[in-house]
Design a protein around this motif. Sequence first.
Motif, PDB file in Angstrom:
ATOM      1  N   HIS A   1       0.982  -1.160   0.218  1.00 20.90           N
ATOM      2  CA  HIS A   1       0.129   0.025   0.066  1.00 20.90           C
ATOM      3  C   HIS A   1       0.715   1.204  -0.002  1.00 20.90           C
ATOM      4  O   HIS A   1       1.936   1.092   0.224  1.00 20.90           O
TER       5      HIS A   1
ATOM      6  N   HIS B   1       1.440   4.034   2.014  1.00 22.44           N
ATOM      7  CA  HIS B   1       1.649   4.824   3.307  1.00 22.44           C
ATOM      8  C   HIS B   1       3.227   4.810   3.172  1.00 22.44           C
ATOM      9  O   HIS B   1       3.912   3.947   2.572  1.00 22.44           O
TER      10      HIS B   1
ATOM     11  N   HIS C   1       5.944   2.218   3.791  1.00 21.18           N
ATOM     12  CA  HIS C   1       5.970   0.990   3.000  1.00 21.18           C
ATOM     13  C   HIS C   1       6.309   1.029   1.568  1.00 21.18           C
ATOM     14  O   HIS C   1       6.098   0.060   0.896  1.00 21.18           O
TER      15      HIS C   1
ATOM     16  N   HIS D   1      -6.840  -2.102   4.559  1.00 17.80           N
ATOM     17  CA  HIS D   1      -6.531  -1.202   5.779  1.00 17.80           C
ATOM     18  C   HIS D   1      -6.516   0.173   5.028  1.00 17.80           C
ATOM     19  O   HIS D   1      -6.903   0.986   5.819  1.00 17.80           O
TER      20      HIS D   1
ATOM     21  N   ASP E   1      -0.054  -4.079   6.140  1.00 18.50           N
ATOM     22  CA  ASP E   1      -0.855  -3.521   7.232  1.00 18.50           C
ATOM     23  C   ASP E   1      -2.117  -4.051   6.657  1.00 18.50           C
ATOM     24  O   ASP E   1      -2.657  -3.892   5.619  1.00 18.50           O
TER      25      ASP E   1
ATOM     26  N   HIS F   1      -5.484  -0.431  11.597  1.00 18.47           N
ATOM     27  CA  HIS F   1      -4.859  -1.620  11.852  1.00 18.47           C
ATOM     28  C   HIS F   1      -5.663  -2.611  12.772  1.00 18.47           C
ATOM     29  O   HIS F   1      -6.687  -2.131  13.353  1.00 18.47           O
TER      30      HIS F   1
ATOM     31  N   ASP G   1       2.466   5.110  10.567  1.00 17.76           N
ATOM     32  CA  ASP G   1       1.445   5.453   9.847  1.00 17.76           C
ATOM     33  C   ASP G   1       0.590   6.340  10.663  1.00 17.76           C
ATOM     34  O   ASP G   1      -0.392   7.134  10.166  1.00 17.76           O
TER      35      ASP G   1
HETATM   36 ZN   LIG Z   1      -0.019   1.509   6.569  1.00 16.03          ZN
END
Ligand SMILES: [Zn+2]
Length: 301
Positions: free
Chosen positions: A3, A5, A8, A59, A80, A248, A299
Amino acid sequence: MTHAHADHVSAGSRAYLTARPGEGLLRARLGPEAAIETLAYGEALNLDGVRVSLHPAGHILGSAQVRLEAGGEVWVVSGDYKLEPDPTCAPFEAVTCHTFVTEATFGLPIYRWPPEAEVTTGIETWWTANQQAGKASILFAHSLGKAQRVLARIGSGCGPIYTHGAVEKFCRLYREAGIALAHTTPVDGAPAGTDWSGALIVAPPSSNGTPWMRRFGEFSTGFVSGWMRIRGARRRRSLDRGFVLSDHADWPGLMFAIAATGASHVWVTHGYRTPVADWLKREGLDAQAVETRFEGELDEE
Ligand SMILES: [Zn+2]
Ligand SMILES: [Zn+2]
């Protein structure tokens, strides 16, 4: 990429593979030159003899678990994830595997989320009370994911909603992907002399305490985060209100998801690795804590 974020996503790769609904978000992170390929959820690709497919992680928009199959062995890397329904992304899907790599951001039994509807009502009640007191309501939420989840649930019938530029940027990408959000106006586009009392202003947590906030006159502050489960976390940040809502999995969610994969080997990373791995070992699983390149969960900071 599981994803978009920041913790990541690593820039500088020759090619990227991501789930199709997340393409716009990843593009915003990596720029127009990045070679981004996409897969629909469940669609498979053969990479050097490894069957690769992406499955919803629930997520944020476009978040995916990565399923890898080779030589009769299946691994799933979760990225996540959360199990609660979220109108801004496809729901988490448990994928059967031999080895599951799980996150553990909120991997302590104290983390248990209240129902989302209760949290949404709490935000609206706080906003209404502030309106009656002639105050603006400044709500801090992670600019990617959390802010949009709140804006998808909250009723814009309560009053005007404004956004910080960092939040609006991602709202635009969500809307372009077809996700319905409450109507928002960027703070920077508001005319001079705007009356902020009665407004809800959604901003990233990093704007708390900065000169950017001075324009709003009298205000009350709230923070939407899983960390708000801990009373001290709100006091430390001098916030008026904390709303417990996370992108999360909470402790029961982690345990449910891990069991649902049927995996006998579990790698635990990203957060409370050791407590979760120790717990799973006592449950009879072959579990181990695995260090990540990027320490600490950004995050929700
Ligand atoms: Zn995340
Ligand atoms: Zn993360």
